[in-house]
Design a protein around this motif. Structure first.
Motif, mmCIF file in Angstrom:
data_model
loop_
_atom_site.group_PDB
_atom_site.id
_atom_site.type_symbol
_atom_site.label_atom_id
_atom_site.label_comp_id
_atom_site.label_asym_id
_atom_site.label_seq_id
_atom_site.Cartn_x
_atom_site.Cartn_y
_atom_site.Cartn_z
ATOM 1 N N ASN A 117 -2.670 19.327 62.925
ATOM 2 C CA ASN A 117 -2.962 18.050 62.287
ATOM 3 C C ASN A 117 -3.448 17.002 63.278
ATOM 4 O OD1 ASN A 117 -2.047 19.138 59.876
ATOM 5 N ND2 ASN A 117 0.028 18.347 60.145
ATOM 6 N N PRO A 197 2.547 27.070 55.075
ATOM 7 C CA PRO A 197 2.011 25.712 54.910
ATOM 8 C C PRO A 197 0.489 25.781 54.796
ATOM 9 C CG PRO A 197 3.607 25.789 56.702
ATOM 10 C CD PRO A 197 3.318 27.211 56.324
ATOM 11 N N THR A 199 -1.935 23.674 55.769
ATOM 12 C CA THR A 199 -2.846 23.165 56.805
ATOM 13 C C THR A 199 -2.354 23.353 58.235
ATOM 14 O OG1 THR A 199 -1.872 20.940 56.678
ATOM 15 C CG2 THR A 199 -3.744 21.405 55.239
ATOM 16 N N ASP A 226 4.363 20.368 55.618
ATOM 17 C CA ASP A 226 3.118 20.122 54.890
ATOM 18 C C ASP A 226 3.459 19.697 53.468
ATOM 19 O OD1 ASP A 226 0.444 20.007 54.225
ATOM 20 O OD2 ASP A 226 -0.037 21.997 54.967
#
Length: 397
Positions: A117, A197, A199, A226
């Motif tokens: 992220n 998750p 991402t 996430d």
């Protein structure tokens, strides 16, 4: 000499992996490039300083950052490019000690080396686009697409590539009615099931569930990392095969294929920690994981896997270097594209080295691609000179 801002760290659960990748890249840059570390701490502050090139210093992060300079990325519309401006009077490090030295550091090319992220997902790329600075790797849309497992599957499926079906679970749905969510997941496919998750990478938050109890725990863990997670049917008797791709829409070529020697789920520790449980050193990084290069596959299957990787790279519009992970059944010859990593660990240099491409040569090509893509973007019209609302500059009489 070209000044390369190596941006790493960030508010990501893959922070430490990014630190290792950056150390490797900064050490491998050729003498015609000047590496400038731009470290984003876990609290989101940006730092620079020569001490950031020493991996050993990260064992005492507070002491390390005390020897660095807090900076902020500055976008100056009058002068396209990225500047790193000291936030306050600098301390020890690249900017010196006195406030008279507090001048902006100009960057020629940015090299995003953030995993996960706020760095690999298009967010950092958006900042660099606004700054008008060339940057390595995929653009905003490709990065965001590749990092979102559901969105990537939609794009890959539309391109005719084989992907797994899944069930998507939203955090709010889970909080409101976990029972119906579990029923929907269990009706999708029999156990064992995998929870991931949407991402994240590096196997963080990924778990194999063999019953409802394990499924509940797996979903809870995934949804702490996430807002969404997916549930997929386990693929038995398969091997993981990874292939890196280097290039852009002007042309791309694939690396050698690798096969991790461990079967089943590769955990974070499997990928990034040594046998003794200690973090892998910077020179080795992902290269230290147990793997077979090239993967022991027959030529026809290897060629199909390589083509699938190239097609996946093109489908999402990737650039620079990306790694495509596939699940392969050597007995039947079937393959499934599992995911695309737009900024792979260690930039997958270890997959190109056996084919004669050194890490330094790989970085040179990434920088050349970045400059070429930047020139193409700059050739597009971005602003109309016509002021529809009449608010433009007054013409002289």
């Amino acid at each position: 000499m070209t000044t390369i801002a190596c941006i790493f760290g960030s508010r990501s659960v893959e922070h430490e992996v990014s630190v290792i990748t950056a150390q490797q890249a900064m050490a491998a840059l050729g003498p015609h490039h000047r590496a400038v570390p731009a470290y984003i701490a876990k609290d989101g502050r940006w730092y620079t300083g020569d001490a950031l090139t020493d991996l050993g210093r990260f064992g005492d992060v507070q002491g390390l950052l005390a020897d660095c300079t807090v900076v902020t990325p500055v976008i100056d519309p009058s002068r396209p490019g990225l500047s790193l401006l000291p936030v306050s009077a600098p301390r020890r490090g690249r900017f010196g000690r006195g406030s008279d030295d507090a001048v902006a550091l100009e960057v020629d090319v940015a090299m995003p080396l953030v995993h996960g992220n706020l760095g690999e997902d298009g967010t950092l790329q958006g900042l660099l686009e606004m700054a008008g600075v060339p940057y390595t790797g995929s653009g905003v849309a490709a990065s965001a697409t590749a990092m979102d497992k559901r969105l990537a599957k939609t794009v890959l499926r539309a391109a005719g590539l084989p992907v797994l079906d899944d069930v998507c679970i939203d955090r709010e749905q889970w909080r409101v009615d976990p029972g119906s969510v579990l029923e929907r997941a269990e009706s999708f496919a029999p156990y064992p099931l995998y929870v991931k998750p949407v991402t994240l990478g590096s196997s963080i938050g990924v778990a194999r569930a063999t019953d409802r109890t394990e499924m509940q725990v797996a979903i809870e863990v995934a949804l702490t990392y996430d807002q969404r997670c997916i549930v997929e049917a386990a693929q038995e008797d398969i091997v993981e095969i990874n292939c890196a791709v280097l290039g852009d829409d002007s042309g791309a070529r694939a690396s050698l294929l690798e096969q991790p020697t461990k079967r089943g789920l590769l955990s974070y520790n499997d990928k990034y920690r040594s046998k003794g449980g200690k973090p892998a050193s910077a020179p080795s990084g992902m290269k230290s994981a147990q793997r077979l290069i090239p993967a022991p596959l027959d030529a026809e299957l290897a060629a199909r896997i390589t083509q699938a990787a190239l097609d996946s790279f093109a489908a999402v519009g990737a650039a620079g270097v990306a790694r495509v992970d596939l699940m392969v059944d050597p007995a039947t010859g079937s393959l499934i594209v599992n995911e695309i990593n737009p900024i792979p660990g260690s930039l997958s240099f270890y997959l190109f080295e056996p084919a004669g491409i050194s890490f330094t040569a790989l970085l040179d090509e990434l920088i050349e691609i970045a400059q070429r893509r930047h020139a193409r973007r700059a050739a597009s019209t971005a602003v109309f000179e016509h002021w529809m609302l009449g608010g433009g500059p007054k013409s002289s009489a």
